[in-house]
Design an enzyme around this catalytic site. Structure first.
Site: not given
Length: 305
Positions: A221, A184
């Site tokens: 992400k 992420e």
């Protein structure tokens, strides 16, 4: 390399729905509780936050969400847990075990310990002590994957390369435990050079993914990208299970509207999922607000413009 849970992998890769991010931790917990209608006085003793009371209250909120009749695998394919949540129980069962066995929702674990000080336009992750032990504990609870967040605040080639290197280095350590890492690298949505940063981030990700050994699986992400087609080329890559997007400062309505323009990307929202839920609501009121959130995020995930 340890074997991945194939049933969970199938759901994470091709299931219809989104990932609920229920992993608020540390400094973000008071803000999450305030949004839920819980005043600081409920966990303050002698002028200081009582961490055990604070985490007990946030766990009650998460358990209320997870046990709601509106929280089902029909629209929610996975959920990200904070470590204290994984270590706690829901209706007498471990939280991760409850997610999979009772709800058929794939459990993920947030493993990062927050962000380091800003340097070269980015905030790397702090060191993660005892990571291997944490990962083995996650495996023992039936967790499928992990999540770890770092942030790009402005365009800086050295900083963005450091973000990508850190994410992939830790990602490979996670893979060795038979877990699927969600990498992420968030980008700050208000940065004027954000689109330039996201392009470099994407290009560095492509290079790293092309170097991965056969059979390695990751998830990505990201902030909802300024260019809605930026990540199209990785959607069918054999190493990439799924690409998910965080709401990242947008309201739920704004995030949903932007996500609908991004083919193949699914939601992994936290605040945008929980923003209308309140401690004081009756169960019927709580369920109704959660249903509204789940339905709208699901729609933005599966019905693209």
């Amino acid at each position: 390399m340890k074997k991945i849970n194939e049933e969970m992998l199938k759901q994470a890769k091709s299931g219809k729905g989104f990932i609920a991010a229920l992993d608020q931790s540390g400094g973000s917990t008071p803000k999450a509780l305030k949004g839920y209608g819980v005043d600081e006085s409920m966990y303050t003793v002698d002028g200081k936050h009582d961490e055990e009371k604070m985490f007990a209250l946030i766990h009650e909120m998460r358990a209320r969400v997870i046990t709601s009749k509106e929280f089902t695998s029909d629209k929610i394919l996975g959920a990200i847990l904070f470590e204290k949540t994984m270590d706690s129980t829901i209706e007498g069962k471990g939280s991760a075990e409850y997610l999979w066995e009772n709800k058929h929702v794939v459990p993920f674990l947030k493993i990062d310990k927050g962000l380091a000080e800003a340097k070269d336009g980015v905030r790397l992750m702090k060191d993660i002590p005892n990571l291997d032990a944490t990962l083995e504990k996650a495996v023992s609870h039936g967790v499928f994957g992990t999540k770890m967040r770092s942030v790009i605040d402005s365009y800086n080639e050295k900083g963005i390369e450091a973000i990508v290197n850190q994410q992939f280095e830790l990602g490979m350590q996670i893979v060795s435990h038979g877990l699927v890492p969600i990498l992420e690298p968030e980008t700050t949505i208000t940065a004027p050079d954000r689109e330039k940063s996201e392009k470099l981030l994407h290009d560095l990700f492509v290079k790293k993914i092309n170097e991965l050994p056969e059979g390695v699986k990751i998830m990505i992400k990201i902030s909802i990208p300024a260019n809605p087609h930026l990540w199209d080329d990785l959607l069918d890559n054999p190493h990439v299970v799924r690409i998910v997007a965080l709401s990242g400062g947008y309201s739920r309505d704004e995030a949903n509207k932007l996500l609908k323009k991004c083919p193949g990307l699914i939601a992994s929202f936290s605040r945008a999922l929980l923003e209308d839920l309140r401690y004081q609501q009756t169960q019927d009121e709580f369920d109704a607000h959660l249903a509204d959130a789940v339905n709208s995020i699901y729609d933005a995930t599966v019905n693209k413009d």
